[in-house]
Design an enzyme around this catalytic site. Sequence first.
Site, PDB file in Angstrom:
ATOM      1  N   ARG B  57       0.867  -1.179   0.000  1.00 28.94           N
ATOM      2  CA  ARG B  57       0.000   0.000   0.000  1.00 28.94           C
ATOM      3  C   ARG B  57       0.900   1.225   0.000  1.00 28.94           C
ATOM      4  NH1 ARG B  57       2.631   1.428   3.693  1.00 28.94           N
ATOM      5  NH2 ARG B  57       1.285   3.234   3.860  1.00 28.94           N
ATOM      6  N   GLY B  58       0.290   2.403  -0.122  1.00 28.19           N
ATOM      7  CA  GLY B  58       1.068   3.628  -0.293  1.00 28.19           C
ATOM      8  C   GLY B  58       1.097   3.924  -1.783  1.00 28.19           C
ATOM      9  N   ALA B  59       0.721   5.146  -2.144  1.00 27.89           N
ATOM     10  CA  ALA B  59       0.540   5.476  -3.562  1.00 27.89           C
ATOM     11  C   ALA B  59       1.750   5.109  -4.429  1.00 27.89           C
ATOM     12  CB  ALA B  59       0.179   6.953  -3.701  1.00 27.89           C
ATOM     13  N   ARG B 100      -7.607  -0.363  -6.907  1.00 23.72           N
ATOM     14  CA  ARG B 100      -7.848   0.747  -5.976  1.00 23.72           C
ATOM     15  C   ARG B 100      -8.019   2.028  -6.787  1.00 23.72           C
ATOM     16  NH1 ARG B 100      -4.469   1.015  -0.720  1.00 23.72           N
ATOM     17  NH2 ARG B 100      -6.417   1.996  -0.106  1.00 23.72           N
ATOM     18  N   ASP B 248      -2.205  10.649  -2.088  1.00 27.60           N
ATOM     19  CA  ASP B 248      -2.587   9.602  -3.037  1.00 27.60           C
ATOM     20  C   ASP B 248      -2.946  10.184  -4.396  1.00 27.60           C
ATOM     21  OD1 ASP B 248      -3.053   8.365  -0.248  1.00 27.60           O
ATOM     22  OD2 ASP B 248      -2.947   6.686  -1.646  1.00 27.60           O
ATOM     23  N   ASN B 258      -5.647  12.113   0.499  1.00 28.55           N
ATOM     24  CA  ASN B 258      -4.699  11.286   1.250  1.00 28.55           C
ATOM     25  C   ASN B 258      -5.506  10.491   2.267  1.00 28.55           C
ATOM     26  OD1 ASN B 258      -1.965  10.477   1.845  1.00 28.55           O
ATOM     27  ND2 ASN B 258      -2.098  11.661   3.733  1.00 28.55           N
ATOM     28  N   LYS B 259      -4.836   9.644   3.003  1.00 27.55           N
ATOM     29  CA  LYS B 259      -5.470   8.755   3.985  1.00 27.55           C
ATOM     30  C   LYS B 259      -6.509   9.489   4.828  1.00 27.55           C
ATOM     31  CE  LYS B 259      -4.935   5.278   4.381  1.00 27.55           C
ATOM     32  NZ  LYS B 259      -5.892   4.486   3.535  1.00 27.55           N
TER      33      LYS B 259
END
Lengths: 358, 358
Positions: B57-59, B100, B248, B258-259
């Site tokens: 995970r993580g852009a 995603r 993101d 973002n998150k």
Amino acid sequence: MRKELEHLMLSPIEWHMAADGPVVRMLDQSRLPHEVVWIDCRDHQTVAKGIKELWVRGAPAIGIAAAMGVALGVQPIRATHYEEFARQLKPIRDTLAATRPTAVNLFWALNRMNNVVQHHKGQPVETIKSILIKEAQAIHEEDVQRNRAMGDHGAELIRSGDAILTHCNTGALATGGHGTALGVIFTAWENGKQVKVFVDETRPVLQGARLTMWELQQNKIPATLITDSMAGAFMKKGVIRLCLVGADRIAANGDTANKIGTYSVAVLAKAHKIPFYVTAPTSTIDFSIANGDKIPIEERNPDEVTNVFGKVRIAPNNVDVANPAFDVTPAKYITGIITEAGIFKPGELKRKLGGKKT
Amino acid sequence: MRKELEHLMLSPIEWHMAADGPVVRMLDQSRLPHEVVWIDCRDHQTVAKGIKELWVRGAPAIGIAAAMGVALGVQPIRATHYEEFARQLKPIRDTLAATRPTAVNLFWALNRMNNVVQHHKGQPVETIKSILIKEAQAIHEEDVQRNRAMGDHGAELIRSGDAILTHCNTGALATGGHGTALGVIFTAWENGKQVKVFVDETRPVLQGARLTMWELQQNKIPATLITDSMAGAFMKKGVIRLCLVGADRIAANGDTANKIGTYSVAVLAKAHKIPFYVTAPTSTIDFSIANGDKIPIEERNPDEVTNVFGKVRIAPNNVDVANPAFDVTPAKYITGIITEAGIFKPGELKRKLGGKKT
């Protein structure tokens, strides 16, 4: 339209006369919503443990528990003189006072029990013991009445169709029954107002996810569980019309200590121009302290953060953790404070209520 | 003083030539910090599953995984003509694209792989397959270089003694190595700046508690874990000097997805006059969308909220839950955006970077 709300008869703490003596019966809220377990406390030490370990929590309920703890603790005292009785009472009170530092209702209730003792100084010790039981029960009953009064005042702020954000648990479980901020929602619902509730899960102890969602579900009130971090995003979407929270201690100027995360909700509410109300009985107001900087903030065990329910560790071992149980919301973020005596602006508390002995 | 940071060599995803064929090797981050498990993906479907289920995970890391997924997925294609190859490539790309929706790096990487295919239209299929492997590896290597460049730019903002708040995980684990926002902190630390990090646990998936705390611990950088709801209280205390987060997707006007919870941090930072910086490679900027309203926000499984690690249920059964994985922070809350090309104000992105093909 008045809806059936049997659940609102729930009291999370009760004085009970068992065959073998008096007990303080507590719903162990740390196990909710998965298990409904009642614990019979037969001495004040167990009551103190229950307060510390969050079997009972919520400022008003902590006050009731402390009063009942005193009433229970004095029963075995075999003193013939008042002085001996008062001497033996002191460690009982101290044990209960040492449980949790932030909620002022704890100290308010202990003081009230103490005043009753002093007031009946001339009476036989056995009489004082009975009076203390009655006083603890009175504190319990008055709490429910106050909650009903707060509900009536606060429900005026709610329109049918409103979505309301709440943080932590402030329902029947947090009080002697009915609740404070959640009690306002219950009263609005009883009055036929269609509301929807957004419930912050309220990390670390998850009172929102576990307790508030459970109470709302029991009462069939529409509710959506969100993480604390989602509150801002839902405010930005424009779906939240009102924020309602409780209080653990309110300073004379209206600054309010409440469950950690309340301050963030208040800042976010202001940024989105959403009214933010605190609901609390006047016994939560501490006129002896000028502002929120003076409110002691309890730092709890880091395990509450790193071990969910003591079952799942969510972080590496040996990390540094902060776990303040409360934060302080400055009065400027608070639209109003809903009490049993009416709704006040923070700046009005001192002038309108400060003269009264609360 | 340059500190040893062996951990920074970590890459959470690697292209590996095994005896029986190529594999994409992923660190299963959903099991961190308790278990360090590497998974060998032997087909693009497994890579897609890994993206969806948050093994990776993580852009930036998602972009690398998608590129490697394409390179892996094309290897079994037995086409003699370009058209047949392109026909068989499409469902591979579609499967990876459907994992995603929010992180733009995923689509950026898939487009780049596609452009490479089109660019080599005249070449034999086997040559194109090799070129795709090299391209995926280049995307990986360039990401690490970009992160180093971001680290150099961003570290200029950090003074020794600073306490920095961060949200989610933006370290080596979220990228090809080193990290974005956390990479800035790593570079500052490497340069001898004494920093302290406050880490939001980042509910519901707890990337802060699990991953960021783990990375900081590995590197022996002082860090304190807090719940998301505590960020405001620590800002109010005056102990936080800077907020650093990742992204993101960034819209042309600087609005940043973002998150979930990032928006709340930004609003709180502004209320406390604390600088709030986004760190992201320019590939995260989507100039095709004018503002944040147009960024699709992924709604994930409610179980992420109600079941911590799929092990402990924290709410009653059958409750309504919202679980948006991201929120959008409007440009007005963002002090600056740290990229590999320098630090920009949100309003400068279009003028200074919009002309470039990113």
